[in-house]
Design an enzyme around this catalytic site. Sequence first.
Site, PDB file in Angstrom:
ATOM      1  N   ILE A   2       0.832  -1.235   0.005  1.00  0.00           N
ATOM      2  CA  ILE A   2       0.096   0.017  -0.028  1.00  0.00           C
ATOM      3  C   ILE A   2       1.032   1.207  -0.103  1.00  0.00           C
ATOM      4  CG2 ILE A   2      -0.193   0.176   2.554  1.00  0.00           C
ATOM      5  CD1 ILE A   2      -3.134   0.512   1.849  1.00  0.00           C
TER       6      ILE A   2
ATOM      7  N   ASN B  22      -2.683   1.429  15.891  1.00  0.00           N
ATOM      8  CA  ASN B  22      -3.356   1.194  17.198  1.00  0.00           C
ATOM      9  C   ASN B  22      -3.509   2.351  17.793  1.00  0.00           C
ATOM     10  OD1 ASN B  22      -0.807   1.950  18.704  1.00  0.00           O
ATOM     11  ND2 ASN B  22       0.166   0.474  17.532  1.00  0.00           N
TER      12      ASN B  22
ATOM     13  N   GLY C  72       3.701  -4.894  10.982  1.00  0.00           N
ATOM     14  CA  GLY C  72       2.793  -4.561   9.825  1.00  0.00           C
ATOM     15  C   GLY C  72       2.570  -3.411   9.010  1.00  0.00           C
TER      16      GLY C  72
ATOM     17  N   ASP D 260       1.314  -0.569   9.394  1.00  0.00           N
ATOM     18  CA  ASP D 260       1.713   0.535  10.047  1.00  0.00           C
ATOM     19  C   ASP D 260       3.206   0.796  10.033  1.00  0.00           C
ATOM     20  OD1 ASP D 260       1.436   2.564  11.810  1.00  0.00           O
ATOM     21  OD2 ASP D 260       1.106   1.367  13.625  1.00  0.00           O
TER      22      ASP D 260
ATOM     23  N   THR E 167      -6.559  -7.900   9.928  1.00  0.00           N
ATOM     24  CA  THR E 167      -6.211  -9.357   9.524  1.00  0.00           C
ATOM     25  C   THR E 167      -5.020  -9.722   9.594  1.00  0.00           C
ATOM     26  OG1 THR E 167      -5.968  -8.755   7.151  1.00  0.00           O
ATOM     27  CG2 THR E 167      -8.264  -9.175   7.746  1.00  0.00           C
ATOM     28  N   GLY E 168      -4.135  -8.838  10.294  1.00  0.00           N
ATOM     29  CA  GLY E 168      -2.727  -9.312  10.517  1.00  0.00           C
ATOM     30  C   GLY E 168      -2.566  -9.851  12.080  1.00  0.00           C
ATOM     31  N   ILE E 169      -1.835  -8.745  12.630  1.00  0.00           N
ATOM     32  CA  ILE E 169      -1.654  -9.104  14.039  1.00  0.00           C
ATOM     33  C   ILE E 169      -2.744  -8.918  14.960  1.00  0.00           C
ATOM     34  CG2 ILE E 169      -0.299  -7.619  16.022  1.00  0.00           C
ATOM     35  CD1 ILE E 169       1.660  -6.612  13.779  1.00  0.00           C
ATOM     36  N   TYR E 170      -3.916  -8.401  14.414  1.00  0.00           N
ATOM     37  CA  TYR E 170      -5.037  -8.454  15.230  1.00  0.00           C
ATOM     38  C   TYR E 170      -6.099  -9.519  14.963  1.00  0.00           C
ATOM     39  CZ  TYR E 170      -4.384  -3.626  17.105  1.00  0.00           C
ATOM     40  OH  TYR E 170      -3.910  -2.570  17.753  1.00  0.00           O
TER      41      TYR E 170
END
Length: 174
Positions: A12, A25, A33, A35, A123-126
Amino acid sequence: MRKSIHLVKGDITKQNADAIVNAANSSLLGGGGVDGAIHRAGGPQILAECVEIRNRQGGCKTGEAVITGGGNLKAKYVIHTVGPVWNGGDKGEPQLLGNAYRNSLKLAVENDIHTIAFPNISTGIYHFPKDLAARIAVDTVKAFLNGHEGPLSVTFVCFDDENYALYESLLKDK
Ligand code: AR6
């Protein structure tokens, strides 16, 4: 262009949109990720603006969104939203994920943004289940576009094959 939905596979931070969305966050102070990738590619100006917002309003709640400049990115703006951590699904996670997409789109419109790119928030770390997250993302964006008058192009940027395949099948009968 008027109103449209697009799908691409990739990073992205490379997108040529007025705004890219960050899966941040609540601290707004960066992380891993997407971020981490956005702050690395965009440079320190983005974090400096996040710190200002944090000092002013104490970060960003789950489902809400804030906006900064794009620093060194091609995008003029970064919209930072906070998706929910998946916690079994009965803690309001689906509604909160919808809010993250909707509030990002609202902020885009308020800032006269006409092209916006989203990552696959949460959909990654979370650990939000990818299939449910994709359905919520597509439904929320479609509903928003249906209720919106001006030009707005939305691109879903999928980093991994699994998400790309899910969005491809959801968007093919668009
Ligand atoms: N471009 C597009 N998508 C990406 C990129 C990239 N460069 N890198 C990863 N993804 P995640 P979350 C995808 O973990 O689950 C951070 O530490 C990735 O494949 O970035 O919302 C924040 O600070 C996945 O599909 O975000 C928060 O603490 C999607 O981006 C926490 O992670 C989201 O994965 C947020 O977790």
